[in-house]
Write a protein that holds these residues in place. Structure first.
Motif, mmCIF file in Angstrom:
data_model
loop_
_atom_site.group_PDB
_atom_site.id
_atom_site.type_symbol
_atom_site.label_atom_id
_atom_site.label_comp_id
_atom_site.label_asym_id
_atom_site.label_seq_id
_atom_site.Cartn_x
_atom_site.Cartn_y
_atom_site.Cartn_z
ATOM 1 N N GLY A 1 -79.814 14.201 -9.825
ATOM 2 C CA GLY A 1 -78.401 13.870 -9.902
ATOM 3 C C GLY A 1 -78.095 12.784 -8.891
ATOM 4 N N TYR A 2 -77.026 12.059 -9.119
ATOM 5 C CA TYR A 2 -76.647 10.914 -8.295
ATOM 6 C C TYR A 2 -75.160 11.014 -7.985
ATOM 7 C CZ TYR A 2 -75.665 5.944 -7.339
ATOM 8 O OH TYR A 2 -75.252 4.765 -6.783
ATOM 9 N N LEU A 3 -74.796 10.915 -6.712
ATOM 10 C CA LEU A 3 -73.384 10.949 -6.330
ATOM 11 C C LEU A 3 -72.800 9.562 -6.548
ATOM 12 C CD1 LEU A 3 -70.839 12.178 -5.216
ATOM 13 C CD2 LEU A 3 -71.794 12.015 -2.923
ATOM 14 N N ASP A 4 -72.133 9.402 -7.670
ATOM 15 C CA ASP A 4 -71.584 8.106 -8.063
ATOM 16 C C ASP A 4 -70.376 7.725 -7.220
ATOM 17 O OD1 ASP A 4 -71.448 5.806 -9.878
ATOM 18 O OD2 ASP A 4 -69.606 6.757 -10.616
ATOM 19 N N ARG A 5 -69.470 8.676 -7.045
ATOM 20 C CA ARG A 5 -68.257 8.373 -6.280
ATOM 21 C C ARG A 5 -67.535 9.659 -5.895
ATOM 22 N NH1 ARG A 5 -67.595 7.699 -11.567
ATOM 23 N NH2 ARG A 5 -65.771 8.539 -12.624
ATOM 24 N N ILE A 6 -66.608 9.500 -4.948
ATOM 25 C CA ILE A 6 -65.737 10.601 -4.541
ATOM 26 C C ILE A 6 -64.320 10.171 -4.878
ATOM 27 C CG2 ILE A 6 -64.834 11.899 -2.576
ATOM 28 C CD1 ILE A 6 -67.662 11.690 -1.353
ATOM 29 N N GLU A 7 -63.611 11.022 -5.592
ATOM 30 C CA GLU A 7 -62.250 10.707 -6.021
ATOM 31 C C GLU A 7 -61.242 11.530 -5.233
ATOM 32 O OE1 GLU A 7 -62.334 11.377 -10.265
ATOM 33 O OE2 GLU A 7 -63.209 9.398 -10.618
ATOM 34 N N ASP A 8 -60.226 10.867 -4.749
ATOM 35 C CA ASP A 8 -59.123 11.503 -4.007
ATOM 36 C C ASP A 8 -59.606 12.325 -2.807
ATOM 37 O OD1 ASP A 8 -57.339 10.427 -5.871
ATOM 38 O OD2 ASP A 8 -57.549 12.176 -7.179
ATOM 39 N N LYS A 9 -60.780 11.991 -2.276
ATOM 40 C CA LYS A 9 -61.372 12.704 -1.137
ATOM 41 C C LYS A 9 -61.552 14.196 -1.421
ATOM 42 C CE LYS A 9 -59.553 9.449 2.210
ATOM 43 N NZ LYS A 9 -58.728 9.232 3.376
ATOM 44 N N GLN A 10 -61.491 14.584 -2.686
ATOM 45 C CA GLN A 10 -61.577 15.998 -3.038
ATOM 46 C C GLN A 10 -62.692 16.310 -4.030
ATOM 47 O OE1 GLN A 10 -57.858 17.828 -4.219
ATOM 48 N NE2 GLN A 10 -56.733 16.217 -3.182
ATOM 49 N N PHE A 11 -62.976 15.351 -4.927
ATOM 50 C CA PHE A 11 -63.917 15.631 -6.007
ATOM 51 C C PHE A 11 -65.086 14.652 -5.992
ATOM 52 C CE2 PHE A 11 -59.727 17.021 -7.423
ATOM 53 C CZ PHE A 11 -59.999 18.364 -7.648
ATOM 54 N N ALA A 12 -66.287 15.195 -6.175
ATOM 55 C CA ALA A 12 -67.497 14.385 -6.234
ATOM 56 C C ALA A 12 -67.925 14.256 -7.688
ATOM 57 C CB ALA A 12 -68.601 15.050 -5.420
ATOM 58 N N VAL A 13 -68.225 13.024 -8.097
ATOM 59 C CA VAL A 13 -68.686 12.775 -9.465
ATOM 60 C C VAL A 13 -70.207 12.620 -9.405
ATOM 61 C CG1 VAL A 13 -68.532 11.268 -11.475
ATOM 62 C CG2 VAL A 13 -66.498 11.671 -10.056
ATOM 63 N N ILE A 14 -70.894 13.569 -10.018
ATOM 64 C CA ILE A 14 -72.354 13.589 -10.031
ATOM 65 C C ILE A 14 -72.826 13.176 -11.416
ATOM 66 C CG2 ILE A 14 -74.427 15.007 -9.704
ATOM 67 C CD1 ILE A 14 -72.683 14.878 -7.179
ATOM 68 N N LEU A 15 -73.704 12.172 -11.469
ATOM 69 C CA LEU A 15 -74.263 11.724 -12.738
ATOM 70 C C LEU A 15 -75.685 12.262 -12.874
ATOM 71 C CD1 LEU A 15 -73.184 7.963 -12.711
ATOM 72 C CD2 LEU A 15 -71.938 9.920 -13.617
ATOM 73 N N ALA A 16 -75.964 12.864 -14.022
ATOM 74 C CA ALA A 16 -77.311 13.339 -14.346
ATOM 75 C C ALA A 16 -77.796 12.468 -15.495
ATOM 76 C CB ALA A 16 -77.288 14.809 -14.725
ATOM 77 N N GLU A 17 -78.468 11.367 -15.156
ATOM 78 C CA GLU A 17 -78.852 10.373 -16.158
ATOM 79 C C GLU A 17 -79.823 10.922 -17.187
ATOM 80 O OE1 GLU A 17 -80.126 6.801 -14.209
ATOM 81 O OE2 GLU A 17 -78.177 6.502 -13.263
ATOM 82 N N GLU A 18 -80.734 11.810 -16.768
ATOM 83 C CA GLU A 18 -81.730 12.353 -17.696
ATOM 84 C C GLU A 18 -81.090 13.014 -18.909
ATOM 85 O OE1 GLU A 18 -84.790 14.844 -15.757
ATOM 86 O OE2 GLU A 18 -84.137 13.883 -13.901
#
Length: 88
Positions: free
Chosen positions: A4-21
């Motif tokens: 997984g890859y931490l793409d970005r953090i939104e509103d300092k509350q939520f982490a967007v994790i990308l699972a490319e596979e």
């Protein structure tokens, strides 16, 4: 286990994790990230029922990928310096 890859953090509350596979995006609370996590970090994640049930910071992949990006940026900067035309 999936990467997984931490793409970005939104509103300092939520982490967007990308699972490319598996071509999926997961949104989790920032507080659930492993210690030392930051944007562009890689993780080994376990998924069940479309939810991340465990994640571990993958420092080796994070470092390797960052070195690739740094190398690519250095090459781009080097190429952009050399113009064949003289400026007036």
């Amino acid at each position: 286990m999936i990467k997984g890859y931490l793409d970005r953090i939104e509103d300092k509350q939520f982490a967007v994790i990308l699972a490319e596979e598996i071509k999926k995006e997961f949104i989790i609370p920032v507080k659930d990230l492993p210690a030392g996590s930051k944007e562009k970090s890689y993780f080994e994640i376990t998924i069940e029922n479309d939810k991340i049930i465990s994640m571990k910071l993958d420092e080796q992949t994070t470092q390797t990928e960052q070195e690739k990006v740094d190398d690519m940026m250095a090459k781009l900067r080097y190429r952009s310096k050399g113009s064949k035309f003289k400026k007036n």
